[in-house]
Design a protein around this motif. Structure first.
Motif, mmCIF file in Angstrom:
data_model
loop_
_atom_site.group_PDB
_atom_site.id
_atom_site.type_symbol
_atom_site.label_atom_id
_atom_site.label_comp_id
_atom_site.label_asym_id
_atom_site.label_seq_id
_atom_site.Cartn_x
_atom_site.Cartn_y
_atom_site.Cartn_z
ATOM 1 N N THR A 132 7.623 6.772 -7.182
ATOM 2 C CA THR A 132 7.738 5.627 -6.278
ATOM 3 C C THR A 132 7.080 4.382 -6.855
ATOM 4 O OG1 THR A 132 7.863 7.031 -4.312
ATOM 5 C CG2 THR A 132 7.148 4.769 -3.977
ATOM 6 N N ILE A 133 5.983 4.539 -7.586
ATOM 7 C CA ILE A 133 5.287 3.364 -8.124
ATOM 8 C C ILE A 133 6.188 2.551 -9.050
ATOM 9 C CG2 ILE A 133 3.351 2.577 -9.544
ATOM 10 C CD1 ILE A 133 1.687 4.850 -8.393
ATOM 11 N N PRO A 134 6.782 3.136 -10.092
ATOM 12 C CA PRO A 134 7.669 2.316 -10.937
ATOM 13 C C PRO A 134 8.889 1.803 -10.184
ATOM 14 C CG PRO A 134 7.782 4.637 -11.566
ATOM 15 C CD PRO A 134 6.622 4.499 -10.636
ATOM 16 N N ASP A 167 8.825 -6.211 -6.978
ATOM 17 C CA ASP A 167 8.016 -7.161 -7.741
ATOM 18 C C ASP A 167 6.703 -7.454 -7.018
ATOM 19 O OD1 ASP A 167 7.397 -8.846 -9.867
ATOM 20 O OD2 ASP A 167 8.174 -10.610 -8.814
ATOM 21 N N SER A 168 6.039 -6.380 -6.618
ATOM 22 C CA SER A 168 4.798 -6.501 -5.863
ATOM 23 C C SER A 168 3.678 -5.745 -6.554
ATOM 24 C CB SER A 168 4.975 -5.947 -4.445
ATOM 25 O OG SER A 168 5.927 -6.685 -3.713
ATOM 26 N N GLU A 169 2.461 -6.045 -6.147
ATOM 27 C CA GLU A 169 1.300 -5.293 -6.599
ATOM 28 C C GLU A 169 1.208 -4.011 -5.789
ATOM 29 O OE1 GLU A 169 -3.561 -5.832 -6.679
ATOM 30 O OE2 GLU A 169 -2.264 -7.590 -6.429
ATOM 31 N N ILE A 170 1.086 -2.875 -6.448
ATOM 32 C CA ILE A 170 1.077 -1.588 -5.770
ATOM 33 C C ILE A 170 -0.349 -1.039 -5.709
ATOM 34 C CG2 ILE A 170 2.103 0.714 -5.641
ATOM 35 C CD1 ILE A 170 4.093 -1.680 -5.558
ATOM 36 N N VAL A 184 0.857 -1.181 0.000
ATOM 37 C CA VAL A 184 0.000 0.000 0.000
ATOM 38 C C VAL A 184 0.899 1.240 0.000
ATOM 39 C CG1 VAL A 184 -1.538 1.391 1.432
ATOM 40 C CG2 VAL A 184 -2.040 -1.027 1.045
ATOM 41 N N LEU A 185 0.703 2.093 -0.978
ATOM 42 C CA LEU A 185 1.516 3.307 -1.111
ATOM 43 C C LEU A 185 0.715 4.539 -0.730
ATOM 44 C CD1 LEU A 185 3.952 5.018 -2.162
ATOM 45 C CD2 LEU A 185 2.881 4.886 -4.430
ATOM 46 N N ALA A 186 1.242 5.344 0.184
ATOM 47 C CA ALA A 186 0.655 6.650 0.490
ATOM 48 C C ALA A 186 0.927 7.545 -0.709
ATOM 49 C CB ALA A 186 1.272 7.226 1.755
ATOM 50 N N GLY A 220 1.395 2.602 -12.911
ATOM 51 C CA GLY A 220 1.663 1.198 -12.592
ATOM 52 C C GLY A 220 0.927 0.644 -11.396
ATOM 53 N N ALA A 221 0.112 1.452 -10.719
ATOM 54 C CA ALA A 221 -0.665 0.937 -9.590
ATOM 55 C C ALA A 221 -1.775 0.024 -10.102
ATOM 56 C CB ALA A 221 -1.267 2.088 -8.780
ATOM 57 N N SER A 222 -2.072 -1.052 -9.352
ATOM 58 C CA SER A 222 -3.117 -1.982 -9.765
ATOM 59 C C SER A 222 -4.487 -1.556 -9.249
ATOM 60 C CB SER A 222 -2.795 -3.384 -9.246
ATOM 61 O OG SER A 222 -2.764 -3.384 -7.826
ATOM 62 N N LYS A 223 -4.499 -0.719 -8.227
ATOM 63 C CA LYS A 223 -5.754 -0.312 -7.605
ATOM 64 C C LYS A 223 -5.553 1.048 -6.955
ATOM 65 C CE LYS A 223 -8.053 -3.683 -5.740
ATOM 66 N NZ LYS A 223 -8.587 -4.694 -4.783
ATOM 67 N N PHE A 224 -6.659 1.803 -6.817
ATOM 68 C CA PHE A 224 -6.588 3.142 -6.234
ATOM 69 C C PHE A 224 -7.712 3.312 -5.225
ATOM 70 C CE2 PHE A 224 -7.937 7.633 -6.232
ATOM 71 C CZ PHE A 224 -6.738 8.280 -5.962
ATOM 72 N N TYR A 225 -7.363 3.816 -4.048
ATOM 73 C CA TYR A 225 -8.345 4.152 -3.029
ATOM 74 C C TYR A 225 -8.243 5.637 -2.717
ATOM 75 C CZ TYR A 225 -9.165 -0.755 -1.630
ATOM 76 O OH TYR A 225 -9.506 -2.077 -1.587
ATOM 77 N N CYS A 226 -9.392 6.255 -2.416
ATOM 78 C CA CYS A 226 -9.391 7.665 -2.003
ATOM 79 C C CYS A 226 -10.448 7.876 -0.919
ATOM 80 C CB CYS A 226 -9.651 8.584 -3.189
ATOM 81 S SG CYS A 226 -9.548 10.340 -2.767
#
Length: 400
Positions: free
Chosen positions: A19-21, A28-31, A7-9, A55-61
């Motif tokens: 940071t994502i790439p 080698d993880s799902e971001i 999980v990325l802030a 490159g993020a697989s999902k987004f939360y807001c």
């Protein structure tokens, strides 16, 4: 076998955009990008599209401006909290709430780590990691600025360009900015050196430079109930609406611009420019109401406690036992902080206009020069004899 999740802030700014790439290359993880809405003005659809494109697989807001105002900004205002007696803690107050939401989503997604884009020199790395630990002490934290070979924001811009990631930062305008409901901070670039004069009109976003403020003063009325603002100019508002309304009114008059040198948590000094128009008016009005409704001893205690609370919050210890205890004390002091405060806003100044309260400790009869039934002028002689006794003894002993 599915990949582990990080999980990325995410803010969509320079640091988290690259940071994502970088994470995908090195872990080698799902971001999963999480951008917590604490009142900043953003095109959330555009932020999501950028995160996914990067490159993020999902987004939360999660939209938590109401929680931010009610549970973080308002307690700080009740305490009159100012770090080093100056800074209203806009960034520091938002970080513990963001950390809470990051952990909630990490648990929901069964993520193995939380990543933030804070630099190794900054305060926010401490605040995020203290907040994360308060909700999950076992959660792994990744801090790229403490790992990668990128050494500066100029390097970060080069990396973004290399990866084809759209950014708004340039090497000419390389400011680092943080926005939430309470404030906008500006750091970096030519702001860094205290020797540099800056053109505020080129930097400020929600506050007019003094040269652009109206030539007419404006009186604002704020209603308080138990130390919490409930209305502006007679209109009942929820906490987030109070802050945003005052941001607009006070920002127009150039209120709440702070350009100062602060001492960071990890030791060095740094210069920042902060815009906190609504919060500045709110805190000033609150202090004025307390001057009418609290005793001398309570005001003195609150000044000391407020500094301690500000230090804790600045250093990321919102969820600490000490902060919780202080807030319980502050809440007790707010029981009779009720009434209306009027302030006049003009050219960056907040001028007193009027205060009224059903719980005011001002008594016109007692405070006036005339006779009243609570105080006898003759009593002052005995009081003065007692209070001057130590001075008289010192004089008799030749000590003064």
């Amino acid at each position: 076998m599915s990949k582990e999740k990080i999980v990325l802030a995410y803010s969509g700014g320079l640091d988290t955009s690259i940071t994502i790439p970088w994470l995908k290359e090195n872990y080698d993880s799902e971001i999963i990008a999480v951008c917590v809405d604490v009142g900043q003005k953003e095109d959330w659809d555009a932020v999501e599209k950028k995160a996914i494109a990067s490159g993020a697989s999902k987004f939360y807001c999660p939209h938590v401006a109401d929680e931010f105002a009610a549970d973080f900004i308002y307690p700080a205002i009740s305490a009159n909290a100012k770090y080093q007696g100056t800074y209203l803690l806009g960034t520091a107050l938002a970080r513990p709430l963001i950390a809470k939401k990051l952990v909630e989503i990490a648990h929901q997604e069964n993520a193995t780590a939380i990543c933030h884009g804070c630099t190794g020199k900054g305060n926010d790395q401490v605040r995020f990691e203290m907040g994360i630990a308060a909700f999950d002490s076992e959660m792994n934290v990744i801090a790229p600025w403490r790992e990668w070979n990128i050494k500066s924001r100029e390097d970060a811009i080069d990396y973004a360009n290399k990866k084809g990631i759209p950014i708004t930062s340039t090497k000419e305008k390389i400011y680092s900015e943080d926005e939430n409901l309470m404030h906008i901070s500006h750091e970096g670039g030519d702001i860094e050196s205290p020797a540099n004069a800056v053109n505020y009109a080129d930097i400020l976003h929600i506050t007019n430079a003094l040269e652009n403020t109206p030539d007419e003063a404006e009186v604002v009325t704020i209603t308080f109930n138990k130390g919490r603002a409930t209305a502006v100019n007679g209109e009942a508002l929820k906490p987030s609406e109070v802050v945003s309304t005052l941001n607009t009114i006070a920002g127009k008059h150039g209120i709440g611009v702070l350009d100062w040198i602060e001492d960071r948590t990890i030791g060095m000094k740094s210069r920042g420019i902060y815009e906190t128009p609504g919060g500045t008016v709110l805190l000033e009005a609150h202090e004025r109401l307390e001057s009418l409704t609290l005793t001398k001893e309570t005001i003195k205690l609150k000044k000391y406690i407020g500094l301690e609370l500000a230090e804790l919050v600045y250093n990321g210890q919102w969820y600490s036992q000490a902060n919780l205890a202080i807030q319980a004390l502050i809440n007790q002091t707010q029981e009779y902080v009720n009434g209306e405060v009027q302030v006049k806003l003009y050219k960056g100044n907040i001028l007193p206009h009027s205060i009224t309260s059903p719980n005011e400790l001002f008594d016109a009869d007692v405070s006036g020069f005339g006779e009243d039934d609570l105080f006898d002028h003759h009593d002052a002689k005995g009081f003065i004899n007692i209070i001057t006794l130590p001075t008289k003894i010192q004089k008799r002993k030749g000590m003064i």
